[in-house]
Design a protein around this motif. Structure first.
Motif, PDB file in Angstrom:
ATOM      1  N   ILE A  21       0.861  -1.189   0.000  1.00  0.00           N
ATOM      2  CA  ILE A  21       0.000   0.000   0.000  1.00  0.00           C
ATOM      3  C   ILE A  21       0.891   1.231   0.000  1.00  0.00           C
ATOM      4  CG2 ILE A  21      -1.786   1.249   1.252  1.00  0.00           C
ATOM      5  CD1 ILE A  21      -2.075  -1.938   2.349  1.00  0.00           C
ATOM      6  N   HIS A  22       0.599   2.155  -0.910  1.00  0.00           N
ATOM      7  CA  HIS A  22       1.446   3.330  -1.151  1.00  0.00           C
ATOM      8  C   HIS A  22       0.549   4.567  -1.194  1.00  0.00           C
ATOM      9  CE1 HIS A  22       4.827   5.145  -3.841  1.00  0.00           C
ATOM     10  NE2 HIS A  22       4.180   6.093  -3.199  1.00  0.00           N
ATOM     11  N   ILE A  23       0.929   5.605  -0.440  1.00  0.00           N
ATOM     12  CA  ILE A  23       0.218   6.891  -0.453  1.00  0.00           C
ATOM     13  C   ILE A  23       1.205   7.954  -0.910  1.00  0.00           C
ATOM     14  CG2 ILE A  23      -1.076   8.613   0.870  1.00  0.00           C
ATOM     15  CD1 ILE A  23      -1.797   6.390   2.855  1.00  0.00           C
ATOM     16  N   ASP A  24       0.814   8.753  -1.897  1.00  0.00           N
ATOM     17  CA  ASP A  24       1.668   9.797  -2.478  1.00  0.00           C
ATOM     18  C   ASP A  24       0.946  11.130  -2.330  1.00  0.00           C
ATOM     19  OD1 ASP A  24       2.564  11.481  -5.007  1.00  0.00           O
ATOM     20  OD2 ASP A  24       4.114   9.954  -4.662  1.00  0.00           O
ATOM     21  N   TYR A  25       1.618  12.134  -1.735  1.00  0.00           N
ATOM     22  CA  TYR A  25       0.933  13.405  -1.457  1.00  0.00           C
ATOM     23  C   TYR A  25       1.924  14.556  -1.322  1.00  0.00           C
ATOM     24  CZ  TYR A  25       2.310  12.519   3.431  1.00  0.00           C
ATOM     25  OH  TYR A  25       3.016  12.281   4.589  1.00  0.00           O
ATOM     26  N   SER A  26       1.399  15.780  -1.378  1.00  0.00           N
ATOM     27  CA  SER A  26       2.179  16.975  -1.035  1.00  0.00           C
ATOM     28  C   SER A  26       1.733  17.397   0.350  1.00  0.00           C
ATOM     29  CB  SER A  26       1.947  18.090  -2.044  1.00  0.00           C
ATOM     30  OG  SER A  26       2.539  17.739  -3.273  1.00  0.00           O
ATOM     31  N   SER A  27       2.706  17.787   1.184  1.00  0.00           N
ATOM     32  CA  SER A  27       2.470  17.988   2.609  1.00  0.00           C
ATOM     33  C   SER A  27       2.514  19.474   2.990  1.00  0.00           C
ATOM     34  CB  SER A  27       3.543  17.209   3.384  1.00  0.00           C
ATOM     35  OG  SER A  27       3.436  17.457   4.756  1.00  0.00           O
ATOM     36  N   PRO A  28       1.366  20.168   2.938  1.00  0.00           N
ATOM     37  CA  PRO A  28       1.372  21.596   3.296  1.00  0.00           C
ATOM     38  C   PRO A  28       1.607  21.800   4.791  1.00  0.00           C
ATOM     39  CG  PRO A  28      -0.869  20.822   2.965  1.00  0.00           C
ATOM     40  CD  PRO A  28       0.035  19.681   2.602  1.00  0.00           C
ATOM     41  N   GLU A  46       2.477  20.186  12.363  1.00  0.00           N
ATOM     42  CA  GLU A  46       2.774  21.302  11.457  1.00  0.00           C
ATOM     43  C   GLU A  46       2.563  20.940   9.997  1.00  0.00           C
ATOM     44  OE1 GLU A  46       3.613  24.889   9.846  1.00  0.00           O
ATOM     45  OE2 GLU A  46       3.284  24.510  11.971  1.00  0.00           O
ATOM     46  N   HIS A  47       3.054  19.781   9.577  1.00  0.00           N
ATOM     47  CA  HIS A  47       2.895  19.370   8.171  1.00  0.00           C
ATOM     48  C   HIS A  47       1.975  18.173   8.067  1.00  0.00           C
ATOM     49  CE1 HIS A  47       5.561  21.874   5.703  1.00  0.00           C
ATOM     50  NE2 HIS A  47       6.199  22.052   6.840  1.00  0.00           N
ATOM     51  N   LEU A  48       1.098  18.207   7.073  1.00  0.00           N
ATOM     52  CA  LEU A  48       0.194  17.089   6.815  1.00  0.00           C
ATOM     53  C   LEU A  48       0.991  15.792   6.770  1.00  0.00           C
ATOM     54  CD1 LEU A  48      -2.548  15.891   5.878  1.00  0.00           C
ATOM     55  CD2 LEU A  48      -1.828  16.428   3.550  1.00  0.00           C
ATOM     56  N   GLU A  49       0.515  14.784   7.488  1.00  0.00           N
ATOM     57  CA  GLU A  49       1.238  13.516   7.559  1.00  0.00           C
ATOM     58  C   GLU A  49       0.275  12.341   7.444  1.00  0.00           C
ATOM     59  OE1 GLU A  49       4.482  11.335  10.437  1.00  0.00           O
ATOM     60  OE2 GLU A  49       3.022  12.682  11.371  1.00  0.00           O
ATOM     61  N   TYR A  50       0.621  11.429   6.561  1.00  0.00           N
ATOM     62  CA  TYR A  50      -0.107  10.167   6.443  1.00  0.00           C
ATOM     63  C   TYR A  50       0.732   9.063   7.057  1.00  0.00           C
ATOM     64  CZ  TYR A  50      -3.536  11.984   3.124  1.00  0.00           C
ATOM     65  OH  TYR A  50      -4.559  12.684   2.540  1.00  0.00           O
ATOM     66  N   GLN A  51       0.055   8.070   7.623  1.00  0.00           N
ATOM     67  CA  GLN A  51       0.741   6.879   8.125  1.00  0.00           C
ATOM     68  C   GLN A  51      -0.074   5.654   7.756  1.00  0.00           C
ATOM     69  OE1 GLN A  51       1.503   7.133  12.337  1.00  0.00           O
ATOM     70  NE2 GLN A  51       3.027   8.733  12.095  1.00  0.00           N
ATOM     71  N   LYS A  95      -2.914  -9.333   8.053  1.00  0.00           N
ATOM     72  CA  LYS A  95      -4.099  -9.142   7.201  1.00  0.00           C
ATOM     73  C   LYS A  95      -4.780  -7.810   7.416  1.00  0.00           C
ATOM     74  CE  LYS A  95      -5.212 -14.015   6.816  1.00  0.00           C
ATOM     75  NZ  LYS A  95      -6.225 -15.041   7.010  1.00  0.00           N
ATOM     76  N   GLU A  96      -4.353  -7.045   8.430  1.00  0.00           N
ATOM     77  CA  GLU A  96      -5.064  -5.804   8.766  1.00  0.00           C
ATOM     78  C   GLU A  96      -4.090  -4.656   9.000  1.00  0.00           C
ATOM     79  OE1 GLU A  96      -8.752  -6.518  11.397  1.00  0.00           O
ATOM     80  OE2 GLU A  96      -7.249  -7.984  12.068  1.00  0.00           O
ATOM     81  N   GLY A  97      -4.610  -3.452   8.749  1.00  0.00           N
ATOM     82  CA  GLY A  97      -3.818  -2.258   8.992  1.00  0.00           C
ATOM     83  C   GLY A  97      -4.712  -1.051   9.199  1.00  0.00           C
ATOM     84  N   THR A  98      -4.077   0.097   9.441  1.00  0.00           N
ATOM     85  CA  THR A  98      -4.807   1.355   9.566  1.00  0.00           C
ATOM     86  C   THR A  98      -4.136   2.400   8.677  1.00  0.00           C
ATOM     87  OG1 THR A  98      -3.485   2.173  11.421  1.00  0.00           O
ATOM     88  CG2 THR A  98      -5.474   0.905  11.962  1.00  0.00           C
ATOM     89  N   ILE A  99      -4.945   3.344   8.211  1.00  0.00           N
ATOM     90  CA  ILE A  99      -4.441   4.517   7.488  1.00  0.00           C
ATOM     91  C   ILE A  99      -4.878   5.728   8.293  1.00  0.00           C
ATOM     92  CG2 ILE A  99      -4.682   5.926   5.394  1.00  0.00           C
ATOM     93  CD1 ILE A  99      -5.007   3.289   3.833  1.00  0.00           C
ATOM     94  N   SER A 100      -3.933   6.637   8.546  1.00  0.00           N
ATOM     95  CA  SER A 100      -4.278   7.849   9.298  1.00  0.00           C
ATOM     96  C   SER A 100      -3.738   9.081   8.585  1.00  0.00           C
ATOM     97  CB  SER A 100      -3.734   7.779  10.727  1.00  0.00           C
ATOM     98  OG  SER A 100      -2.323   7.758  10.716  1.00  0.00           O
ATOM     99  N   LEU A 101      -4.413  10.177   8.846  1.00  0.00           N
ATOM    100  CA  LEU A 101      -4.037  11.496   8.329  1.00  0.00           C
ATOM    101  C   LEU A 101      -4.040  12.432   9.522  1.00  0.00           C
ATOM    102  CD1 LEU A 101      -5.921  13.345   5.430  1.00  0.00           C
ATOM    103  CD2 LEU A 101      -5.769  14.326   7.694  1.00  0.00           C
ATOM    104  N   SER A 102      -2.979  13.236   9.689  1.00  0.00           N
ATOM    105  CA  SER A 102      -2.925  14.228  10.779  1.00  0.00           C
ATOM    106  C   SER A 102      -2.441  15.551  10.214  1.00  0.00           C
ATOM    107  CB  SER A 102      -1.959  13.786  11.876  1.00  0.00           C
ATOM    108  OG  SER A 102      -2.350  12.557  12.418  1.00  0.00           O
TER     109      SER A 102
END
Length: 193
Positions: free
Chosen positions: A59-66, A160-165, A172-179
């Motif tokens: 699983i891959h997340i690609d973003y710009s982090s304002p 301070e900067h948008l962060e995904y984890q 078999k399981e995971g979590t996706i978070s945005l802060s």
């Protein structure tokens, strides 16, 4: 003959006089051009990504982090109840090589635009088939593949900067978070076997 000697002497004197070293004043020193190199410009929304393996799912997340930069983000810079590309510049995208189950819905293996609709009480999470778009310029709700709601968590700490984890719970399981700012959201997923 004396005339030739006189001319020769005069000519010789002229020659000697013209060959004498001329004293010249040195030119005043020119000020040297000094250029202070400009410091490299700080990227305000750096491009970044995060990825992990959950079992054999990549699983891959690609973003710009304002950055927050002393601004009110949610309910300020980003109006509530409006679609947001969940990053800066190009829409954030998520790619998975395996089908995922999110909120009891199947997200087929593939690449998706990741959008949110923030509000005070709950956020709408959106996986959209159009992953390659600037911001939300071409967002069309008809292209949504999976859509569900989550409750935001408010913190006293500022991110301070948008962060995904992407965090692995088990094979078999995971979590996706945005802060970002004082807000974070998180949701679970399962790898569909």
């Amino acid at each position: 003959m004396s005339r030739y000697i006189s001319i020769s002497i005069v000519f010789g004197l002229l020659l000697i006089t013209s060959c004498k070293e001329k004293k010249t004043e040195p030119l005043p020193e020119q000020p040297k051009e000094t250029t202070t190199p400009e410091p490299p410009k700080k990227v305000l929304s750096p491009h970044t990504s995060t990825m992990t393996m959950i079992g054999d799912a990549h699983i891959h997340i690609d973003y710009s982090s304002p950055g927050v930069r002393d601004r009110i983000i949610f309910g300020g810079l980003l109006a509530y109840d409006q679609v947001w590309q969940a990053g800066a510049h190009m829409a954030t995208w998520i790619e998975t090589n395996k089908d995922l189950v999110i909120n009891n819905k199947i997200l087929p293996a593939g690449k998706y635009g990741f959008f949110t609709i923030p509000s005070k009480e709950e956020w709408t999470i959106v996986f959209n088939s159009n992953w390659n778009q600037h911001g939300k310029d071409e967002y069309d709700e008809k292209e949504d593949v999976v859509r569900f709601k989550v409750r935001p968590v408010i913190s006293d700490e500022v991110t301070e900067h948008l962060e995904y984890q992407i965090n692995k719970v088990n094979e078999k399981e995971g979590t996706i978070s945005l802060s970002w700012e004082k807000v974070s959201i998180k949701f679970n997923f399962k790898v569909n076997q």
